[in-house]
Design an enzyme around this catalytic site. Structure first.
Site, PDB file in Angstrom:
ATOM      1  N   TYR A 105       0.836  -1.204   0.000  1.00 22.21           N
ATOM      2  CA  TYR A 105       0.000   0.000   0.000  1.00 22.21           C
ATOM      3  C   TYR A 105       0.870   1.254   0.000  1.00 22.21           C
ATOM      4  CZ  TYR A 105      -3.282   3.588   1.520  1.00 22.21           C
ATOM      5  OH  TYR A 105      -4.026   4.743   1.615  1.00 22.21           O
TER       6      TYR A 105
ATOM      7  N   LYS B  86       1.462   4.230  -3.036  1.00 25.56           N
ATOM      8  CA  LYS B  86       1.319   5.678  -2.880  1.00 25.56           C
ATOM      9  C   LYS B  86       2.566   6.420  -3.352  1.00 25.56           C
ATOM     10  CE  LYS B  86      -2.871   5.661  -1.432  1.00 25.56           C
ATOM     11  NZ  LYS B  86      -3.938   6.196  -2.310  1.00 25.56           N
TER      12      LYS B  86
END
Length: 295
Positions: A144, A148
């Site tokens: 995750y 980003k």
């Protein structure tokens, strides 16, 4: 009024963002995998698979938005296969932002504190210095946070290629008025047994985050700007540095966090967006505020 396209429109932050723009009279296009059960004046809901480039491009071109707010993502690497989290988040971000740039739309996207690597680290490590700001190295171990980092690179690439302004909001853990998660964490906190919080027990009220999204759309941005947004203080009501030291057993060699201050330095948000946090757990936990009715 400008037309604003919001992805992840049925999610937590997305639904509050759609609601705020609709309340202000904007023409809103709300996009998610499925349309919501309810309707909202000023909002045209669309179902789309944002990992499909042709579908995404067609939807964005038809909407002709003045701004695109990209909030859609798989937010938790612990509940999904890592490859799915990374591929979904990166592919959808590329598709949405590339389509937005092609129609000359301003871009605001949800980045995350997770890109620094502290939140989902298996080793409970600390950064080299506190507070954390936009210059702190990004060192994620999880899919995750890595998605980003790549998403911000995509935003920078789109800004260069298409000459549009793009803001990546590195938000802290999002909380909602009236919920009990911060109270439960605070009341059950024991520094002798607590695990180190990867974000120093920081948070941001969803209403402040929506204000940051609005400010990012309105700001005169040249190129791409990553911007941290968080509440001014931690949700424990304890001295931040002392609590980190008690739990972790150490502090970074450089630590300039005072009192209950957040470990995130949001001064760039004030400079670039004119944004400062208004809310904290102190007024949010007992707040009675109706959320979006269409979800």
């Amino acid at each position: 009024m400008p037309t604003i396209l919001v992805t992840g429109a049925c999610g937590g932050v997305g639904s509050w963002t759609v609601e705020q723009f609709a309340r202000e009279g904007h023409d809103v296009v709300g996009v998610d995998l499925e349309t919501p059960s309810g309707t909202r004046e000023n909002v045209d809901f669309k179902a789309a698979d944002l990992t499909d480039y042709g579908e995404t491009r067609q939807l964005v071109e038809a909407a002709e938005p003045d701004a695109v707010v990209h909030l859609a993502a798989i937010p938790n690497p612990e509940d999904h296969a890592g490859s799915r989290v990374f591929e979904t988040n990166v592919t959808s971000t590329y598709n949405v932002l590339d389509a937005a740039g092609a129609v000359d739309a301003r871009i605001v996207q949800a980045s995350s504190e997770s890109l620094y690597g502290t939140v989902f680290s298996e080793d409970d490590w600390l950064p080299d210095a506190l507070p954390i700001d936009e210059e702190t190295p990004t060192e994620p171990e999880d899919p995750y946070g890595l998605s980003k980092v790549v998403g911000e690179d995509v935003a920078a690439r789109v800004a260069r290629r298409h000459g549009v302004g793009a803001v990546s909001l590195r938000s802290s853990w999002v909380t909602y008025p009236g919920e009990t998660r911060t109270r439960e964490a605070r009341e059950g906190f024991d520094p002798e047994t607590a695990a180190l919080s990867g974000n120093g027990w920081s948070h941001i009220d969803v209403r402040d985050l929506v204000r940051a999204i609005e400010a990012a759309i309105d700001a005169e941005i040249d190129g791409h700007e990553p911007v941290l947004v968080a509440a001014a203080e931690n949700f424990l009501g304890r001295d931040t540095a002392a609590t980190i030291e008690a739990v972790h057993g150490d502090l970074p060699a450089t630590c300039a966090v005072k009192g209950t201050e957040s470990i995130f330095d949001c001064s760039k948000a004030a400079r670039v967006l004119g944004w400062e946090p208004d809310r904290s757990w102190r007024d949010a936990e007992d707040a009675s505020v109706a959320g979006p009715a269409f979800v």
